[in-house]
Design a protein around this motif. Sequence first.
Motif, PDB file in Angstrom:
ATOM      1  N   SER A   1      55.876 -37.000  79.953  1.00  0.00           N
ATOM      2  CA  SER A   1      54.416 -36.884  80.024  1.00  0.00           C
ATOM      3  C   SER A   1      53.995 -35.610  80.772  1.00  0.00           C
ATOM      4  CB  SER A   1      53.838 -38.124  80.703  1.00  0.00           C
ATOM      5  OG  SER A   1      52.452 -37.993  80.876  1.00  0.00           O
ATOM      6  N   LEU A   2      54.644 -35.350  81.890  1.00  0.00           N
ATOM      7  CA  LEU A   2      54.323 -34.133  82.658  1.00  0.00           C
ATOM      8  C   LEU A   2      54.651 -32.880  81.857  1.00  0.00           C
ATOM      9  CD1 LEU A   2      55.441 -35.044  86.291  1.00  0.00           C
ATOM     10  CD2 LEU A   2      53.142 -34.489  85.513  1.00  0.00           C
ATOM     11  N   LEU A   3      55.805 -32.898  81.198  1.00  0.00           N
ATOM     12  CA  LEU A   3      56.182 -31.726  80.402  1.00  0.00           C
ATOM     13  C   LEU A   3      55.210 -31.549  79.237  1.00  0.00           C
ATOM     14  CD1 LEU A   3      60.087 -32.039  80.312  1.00  0.00           C
ATOM     15  CD2 LEU A   3      58.712 -30.476  81.681  1.00  0.00           C
ATOM     16  N   GLY A   4      54.791 -32.636  78.622  1.00  0.00           N
ATOM     17  CA  GLY A   4      53.856 -32.566  77.515  1.00  0.00           C
ATOM     18  C   GLY A   4      52.494 -32.041  77.930  1.00  0.00           C
ATOM     19  N   GLU A   5      52.034 -32.442  79.094  1.00  0.00           N
ATOM     20  CA  GLU A   5      50.732 -31.975  79.592  1.00  0.00           C
ATOM     21  C   GLU A   5      50.758 -30.478  79.886  1.00  0.00           C
ATOM     22  OE1 GLU A   5      49.613 -34.333  82.957  1.00  0.00           O
ATOM     23  OE2 GLU A   5      49.519 -36.178  81.773  1.00  0.00           O
ATOM     24  N   ASP A   6      51.923 -29.988  80.269  1.00  0.00           N
ATOM     25  CA  ASP A   6      52.067 -28.567  80.563  1.00  0.00           C
ATOM     26  C   ASP A   6      52.450 -27.759  79.324  1.00  0.00           C
ATOM     27  OD1 ASP A   6      51.383 -29.009  83.175  1.00  0.00           O
ATOM     28  OD2 ASP A   6      53.422 -29.037  83.933  1.00  0.00           O
ATOM     29  N   GLY A   7      52.570 -28.433  78.172  1.00  0.00           N
ATOM     30  CA  GLY A   7      52.934 -27.734  76.937  1.00  0.00           C
ATOM     31  C   GLY A   7      54.386 -27.325  76.870  1.00  0.00           C
ATOM     32  N   LYS A   8      55.218 -28.005  77.623  1.00  0.00           N
ATOM     33  CA  LYS A   8      56.653 -27.667  77.621  1.00  0.00           C
ATOM     34  C   LYS A   8      57.347 -28.571  76.658  1.00  0.00           C
ATOM     35  CE  LYS A   8      56.488 -26.017  82.371  1.00  0.00           C
ATOM     36  NZ  LYS A   8      56.969 -26.175  83.717  1.00  0.00           N
TER      37      LYS A   8
END
Length: 126
Positions: free
Chosen positions: A119-126
């Motif tokens: 989720s964190l990676l997705g929010e940062d576009g990673k």
Amino acid sequence: MSSICRLVAGCFAAFLLFALPAFGQKGETDTIPTPEAGKNAQSDALFFDALRAKAHEDSKQAVELFEQFLAARPNSSDACYELARLYAADRQRDKAESFIKRAVELDAKNKWYQREYASLLGEDGK
């Protein structure tokens, strides 16, 4: 003969009632408090105090207590996860990502850690 049987049965019942429960109990000398046990109890209290602060929406206090807990128990994936969530809620993405990555490294099979990391990676576009 039946009175003797009743007497024996009564004695046996009394034995079961009063004597047997003591066999399973540990005496005071069986457990000796160690400094490590005291340290664990103190750090456990920190963890629960941090959870309480989080529940009362005092994120600053919760972060401080979780970080103190991690100083005592650096391999706690639970504390890393909680810190990641607190930092994410406070929009401190770098710290959140660092702590969730550490939680996943400590417990790679935990699906909640993996979901939070994704989720964190997705929010940062990673």
